[in-house]
Each structure stands twice: as structure tokens, then as C-alpha cells.
Design an enzyme around this catalytic site. Structure first.
Site, PDB file in Angstrom:
ATOM      1  N   HIS A 211     113.493 -64.886  -7.277  1.00 30.67           N
ATOM      2  CA  HIS A 211     113.913 -63.791  -8.156  1.00 30.67           C
ATOM      3  C   HIS A 211     115.147 -64.285  -8.923  1.00 30.67           C
ATOM      4  O   HIS A 211     116.234 -64.388  -8.359  1.00 30.67           O
ATOM      5  CB  HIS A 211     114.239 -62.585  -7.264  1.00 30.67           C
ATOM      6  CG  HIS A 211     114.776 -61.391  -7.968  1.00 30.67           C
ATOM      7  ND1 HIS A 211     114.019 -60.264  -8.211  1.00 30.67           N
ATOM      8  CD2 HIS A 211     116.006 -61.108  -8.474  1.00 30.67           C
ATOM      9  CE1 HIS A 211     114.750 -59.355  -8.818  1.00 30.67           C
ATOM     10  NE2 HIS A 211     115.968 -59.833  -8.987  1.00 30.67           N
ATOM     11  N   CYS A 244     122.400 -55.710 -11.773  1.00 28.42           N
ATOM     12  CA  CYS A 244     122.647 -55.143 -10.454  1.00 28.42           C
ATOM     13  C   CYS A 244     123.907 -54.303 -10.562  1.00 28.42           C
ATOM     14  O   CYS A 244     124.949 -54.785 -10.979  1.00 28.42           O
ATOM     15  CB  CYS A 244     122.841 -56.248  -9.417  1.00 28.42           C
ATOM     16  SG  CYS A 244     123.335 -55.586  -7.803  1.00 28.42           S
TER      17      CYS A 244
END
Ligand code: ZN
Length: 311
Positions: A211, A244
Site C-alpha cells: 500500500h 491519513c
């Protein structure tokens, strides 16, 4: 093989994470617009989609509608749906909503773990067994995504031994699969293959995906390095959307259309249609109301239409 060949697999399995990693930082997108995005993503041909995240609506308001999204997924039985959970309570919610294939994030660094999950790495690892039990009890599986696998915005470089220890402990506690996350987009190809090698040696027989965030322009190079090292499962986000909320400086995932372009043009099948991916990016751009970061999307796809090339 001639001397100019690249050693690449015949096919790669892409997981679309735009609905979760992509949308989590955005202003909440109405359910109708999310369903339009899902429809467009399914039409790309992608067969694994991370649909949402069962987290506290206070922590991530953009995904507060996880239950409603999950209730619609039966429309597309051809897709393998999964959802992220932050703790056993989230896993119960996900299973009750009909999603049994779960992903659970453990940060390999305490700094990010505290910011993201409010606990240390060891405490986060300690919850894997319960979450795995919930997933397995519902007939599903558990993938542990190891965040800050290479670097942490708070603690700096993550020692390889730390990430390997998390991987080993997660598998021992019941994880079926692992994914290594470059949460802040700092890693580079050599470190990618070094960590992959160490994790795979520690966890033989366990599938390991990757990822990557494209924060520093190395996302695609890292993806190619991982593929050459034998990884076949890669996360990507439509339009390069993502970030994030608890990792300062993190920007979008590698863009689905850029990964598909690179691989398909190199003879690796993804199962995704580039024009359909670009159409899904347009739907996504409308849904979030701002320009997407993907270079390929802005360039408008392939420079030479395939029909002209063959003349
Ligand atoms: Zn991410």
C-alpha cells in the site's frame, strides 16, 4: 528472454481503496454520490474494493455512513468487498453489516499508533486475535495492514525488525494476510524489496500486499519494485485520492489509473479498463468537488489512441 526484457508477472490483483483511504480526509460525500462512485468503480473491472471503514464517526466523519454503504454492496456480487476496522467493536459492526472480510491496521511505530489508534503497537497487536476470531466466525478473513511499515511521521525510520515482529505476531494471532503500508510516502525501491524479503521470510506462506502513497513521487517505482519482488496484490486509489488524518504530510495513494497504465502498457493484466478508470475518476472528482492529484488523469489518458497505433 532477451536482454531488454523486464521480469514481470502475467497479472496483478489491484485493490481499489479510494472509497476508504481516498474519502476519509474529505468533507463527507453524500451516500448517493458514494453509490455513483461505487458503480463507476465496479465498471472499471476491478474485483477487490475496500468499501469503507467502521470507525468512530467522530474520528472520521467522512465514513460515518459505513453501515448504509455496506447495505448496498449486494448490488455488485461480482466484487470482493472488504472494510477496514479500527478495533473489535468496529469488527462487530462490520460483520453485523454483512462485511466479513476485514482489514485491521496496526502501526509498526508507537508514535503513529498512539495518534491513529490511541494505543501502543503492542496493544494494537494484542487485538488481532479477537478481530480475527470475529472475521473467521462470520466466514471471512482478516488482513492486517502494517502502517508506518517503513517510516513514521513521529518516530522516524521504523527498524525492519520492528515491522517483522508485528508481521509475525499478527500471523500468530490469526491474520490470514498482510499488507505493508508506506503511510507517509517516504520509502524507495531498495527499502521496499528489503522489507518484503524480511517479512516474507518471517511469515512463509502468508500473502503480503503493498500500500503505497505517492507523496514524494516514488509510488510507481515502489510498486514496480514490489511486483518484481513477487508481490501480486497492490492497493491503489482512484485519481490518487487519499491521505491519513493522523499522519501529517501523507498525501494520496498511487493513482489507480497510473498503476493500470504502467502495468497494462508493460504487458501485465490488471483486469481494469483504463478508459473506465478515467470515467470513474471524473465521477470521483465531481463527488469530492476538487481536482484530483493524478498526473495521468490531468493528461487525459493515453497519448496515442490504440486504434491509431495499429495502423
Ligand atoms: Zn493509506
Amino acid at each position: 528472454m532477451n536482454e531488454f526484457d523486464l521480469v514481470l508477472p502475467a497479472e496483478i490483483d489491484v485493490r481499489e481503496v479510494g472509497m476508504r483511504d481516498g474519502l476519509q480526509l474529505e468533507a463527507p460525500v453524500p451516500l448517493d454520490a458514494k453509490l455513483e462512485m461505487l458503480e463507476a468503480l465496479v465498471a472499471t473491472g476491478v474485483r477487490r474494493i475496500e468499501a469503507t471503514s467502521f470507525v468512530s464517526p467522530k474520528a472520521v466523519p467522512a465514513l460515518a455512513d459505513a453501515d448504509q454503504v455496506a447495505a448496498e454492496l449486494g448490488r455488485w456480487p461480482e466484487v470482493h468487498w472488504s472494510a477496514l476496522v479500527a478495533n473489535p467493536r468496529g469488527a462487530v459492526r462490520a460483520v453485523d453489516a454483512g462485511v466479513a472480510d476485514l482489514e485491521y491496521v496496526v502501526s509498526a511505530s508507537d508514535g503513529h499508533s498512539r495518534a491513529n489508534a490511541g494505543c501502543t503497537t503492542a496493544e494494537a497487536v494484542g487485538r488481532v486475535g479477537e478481530i480475527a476470531g470475529l472475521a473467521h466466525g462470520a466466514g471471512g478473513s482478516l488482513e492486517v495492514i502494517i502502517a508506518t511499515a517503513w517510516d513514521c511521521p513521529f518516530d522516524g525510520r521504523t527498524p525492519i525488525t520492528r515491522t517483522v515482529d508485528v508481521a509475525r505476531a499478527a500471523v500468530t494471532a490469526g491474520a490470514d494476510q498482510l499488507c505493508l503500508g508506506d503511510t507517509i510516502g517516504t520509502t524507495t525501491p531498495l527499502r521496499v524489496v528489503q522489507l518484503l524479503d524480511a517479512v516474507r521470510r518471517a511469515c512463509p506462506g502468508i500473502p503480503v500486499g503493498v500500500h503505497f502513497h505517492d507523496t514524494r513521487g516514488t509510488g510507481q517505482a515502489n510498486a514496480l519494485a514490489a511486483i518484481q519482488a513477487g508481490v501480486t496484490q497492490l492497493d491503489a486509489s482512484i485519481g490518487g485520492l487519499g491521505g491519513c488524518p493522523f499522519a501529517p504530510g501523507a498525501s494520496g495513494n498511487i493513482a489507480t489509473e497510473e498503476l493500470v497504465y504502467m502495468l497494462e502498457e508493460s504487458g501485465v493484466r490488471t483486469g481494469l479498463d483504463l478508459d473506465a478508470v478515467l470515467a470513474a475518476a471524473r465521477v470521483t472528482e465531481r463527488a469530492v468537488g476538487h481536482q484530483l492529484p493524478s498526473s495521468l488523469y490531468r493528461a487525459g489518458g493515453r497519448s496515442v489512441p490504440r486504434a491509431l497505433e495499429t495502423r
